[in-house]
Design an enzyme around this catalytic site. Structure first.
Site, PDB file in Angstrom:
ATOM      1  N   SER A 128      23.667  42.452  48.573  1.00  0.00           N
ATOM      2  CA  SER A 128      23.634  43.680  48.009  1.00  0.00           C
ATOM      3  C   SER A 128      22.552  43.920  47.030  1.00  0.00           C
ATOM      4  CB  SER A 128      25.003  44.311  47.491  1.00  0.00           C
ATOM      5  OG  SER A 128      26.021  44.317  48.155  1.00  0.00           O
ATOM      6  N   GLU A 129      21.865  45.236  46.909  1.00  0.00           N
ATOM      7  CA  GLU A 129      20.902  45.240  45.845  1.00  0.00           C
ATOM      8  C   GLU A 129      21.590  46.676  44.907  1.00  0.00           C
ATOM      9  OE1 GLU A 129      16.964  45.322  47.375  1.00  0.00           O
ATOM     10  OE2 GLU A 129      17.186  43.253  48.225  1.00  0.00           O
ATOM     11  N   GLY A 133      23.739  48.975  48.897  1.00  0.00           N
ATOM     12  CA  GLY A 133      25.085  48.386  49.249  1.00  0.00           C
ATOM     13  C   GLY A 133      25.379  48.473  50.754  1.00  0.00           C
ATOM     14  N   ILE A 159      26.904  39.986  43.022  1.00  0.00           N
ATOM     15  CA  ILE A 159      27.138  38.544  43.626  1.00  0.00           C
ATOM     16  C   ILE A 159      28.363  37.912  42.808  1.00  0.00           C
ATOM     17  CG2 ILE A 159      26.036  36.484  43.605  1.00  0.00           C
ATOM     18  CD1 ILE A 159      23.410  37.845  43.197  1.00  0.00           C
ATOM     19  N   GLU A 363      32.674  43.950  50.776  1.00  0.00           N
ATOM     20  CA  GLU A 363      32.689  43.710  52.202  1.00  0.00           C
ATOM     21  C   GLU A 363      32.723  44.823  53.054  1.00  0.00           C
ATOM     22  OE1 GLU A 363      31.760  40.897  52.516  1.00  0.00           O
ATOM     23  OE2 GLU A 363      32.909  39.246  51.574  1.00  0.00           O
TER      24      GLU A 363
END
Length: 379
Positions: A128-129, A133, A159, A363
């Site tokens: 993810s950033e 997402g 993270i 997730e």
């Protein structure tokens, strides 16, 4: 805790018994203090690794436990029933090892898997950033190749175990579009890699969630896992298994909440009767039990398909959706069973409710799971 599990072997039954013993002795006595003070449980993951609980589903030839996925998930559920943050980190560790196990070369596996699977190292998954997402193809963190390897620049977010993990399975852009993403195995002490302040979360407070920042961080070419441009395929392959891990964690939280609520309902009296004997409350507990048992069945169905080598992606999405929604409902109802006491931190049910919420989000949000399931229904 449920005692009537249908396990595939005597070995699996012994493993569940071992897990319960370790969880009761190592996790349960310290979870409340660490979650309250938001302090990292130093040494806990080493103890789980020493007990063989960090590498259960991986092949024995590489140092794993060689256990069926359905057994591994039930172990994860047992851990989650005592400490959800630790169970999530164990699931993420397995998720982080999956790309190397599935797409790595034999040379890469021989070099890095022993440390991953022995419990000496703990891993983190870095997909993810801030702007990417659910839409993983929109990531911007770059890996620019040259004659000596790759130079990493950019940021990653959300993270689990960020800042304390020993290695990071990183997905970064090496080209254009959805086929321009590649997978890398990054050491935690890489020069040019720094981490932000841990997020102040609603739950799972003892294990940090952070952002990572790469500034001209150089890695060798042999740290790329799979081919250039294969990153999204690798990421999504790992996420199917990861969704089952989160489903199992959610069921563990739900089971713990049900156990606490049932215990309280058998001890608390009103109008001269135990509150469980009042039909309204008894039916509420019955619904909580039915939801927990049903959720467990969904993740076991998907896991058994995986163990047989059958497609299981759609079933993993169903399991993640059903189990996490059930956990949110069961934990909310557990607070209701306790009444006003459930809204205080004198009892664990308020923590279970806060922990259950995130399982509906990471997730792949449950809205994304519904999209996956719906797409599977189109002809």
């Amino acid at each position: 805790m449920p005692v009537d599990r249908l396990l595939p072997s005597d070995e699996a039954a012994e493993l569940i018994a071992l897990t319960r013993d370790v969880a009761d002795k190592v996790l349960d006595p310290i979870v409340d203090e660490h979650e309250r003070t938001e302090t990292y449980p130093d040494g806990v993951f080493a103890q789980l690794g020493a007990a063989g609980l960090l590498s259960l589903p991986q092949p024995e030839e590489w140092g794993g436990g060689g256990q069926p996925f359905e057994v591994y998930l039930q172990v994860l559920e047992e851990l989650a029933a005592r400490w959800a943050a630790v169970a999530v980190a164990v699931s993420v560790h397995s998720l982080s090892s999956h790309p190397l196990l599935t797409f790595g070369t034999d040379e890469q596996k021989q070099r890095w898997l022993p440390g991953m699977l022995s419990g000496d190292q703990i891993g983190a998954y870095s997909l993810s950033e801030p702007q990417a997402g659910s839409d993983a193809a929109a990531l911007r963190c770059s890996a620019i190749g040259d004659d000596d390897g790759y130079v990493l620049n950019g940021s990653k977010s959300w993270i689990t175990h960020g800042g304390v993990a020993d290695f990071y399975t990183l997905f970064a852009r090496t080209g254009e579009g959805s086929k321009g993403i590649s997978c890398f195995l990054v050491p935690g002490d890489l020069e040019g890699l720094t981490f932000g302040k841990p997020e102040e979360k609603m739950g799972l407070a003892a294990v940090p969630t952070t952002s990572a920042f790469y500034e001209n961080a150089r890695i060798d070419a042999d740290r790329r896992i799979g081919a250039e441009g294969q990153g999204l395929q690798i990421a999504f392959s790992a996420l199917d298994s990861g969704r089952l891990g989160i489903a199992a964690v959610a069921v563990g939280i739900a089971q713990a909440a049900l156990d606490e609520a049932t215990r309280y309902a058998n001890e608390r009296t009103t109008f001269g009767r135990k509150i469980i004997d009042h039909q309204g409350l008894g039916f509420l507990l019955a619904d909580m039990s039915a939801a927990t048992v049903s959720a467990r069945a969904t993740y076991l169905d998907a896991a058994r398909r995986r163990d047989l080598g059958l497609p299981y992606g759609a079933q993993a999405s169903v399991a993640k959706l059903i189990a996490t929604d059930a956990a949110m409902k069961v934990t909310t109802d557990a607070v209701q069973v306790f009444g006003g006491a459930g809204y205080t931190r004198d009892y664990r049910v308020e923590r279970f409710m806060r922990e259950a919420k995130i399982t509906q989000i990471f997730e792949g949000t449950n809205q994304i799971q519904r999209l996956v399931i719906a797409r599977g229904l189109t002809s």
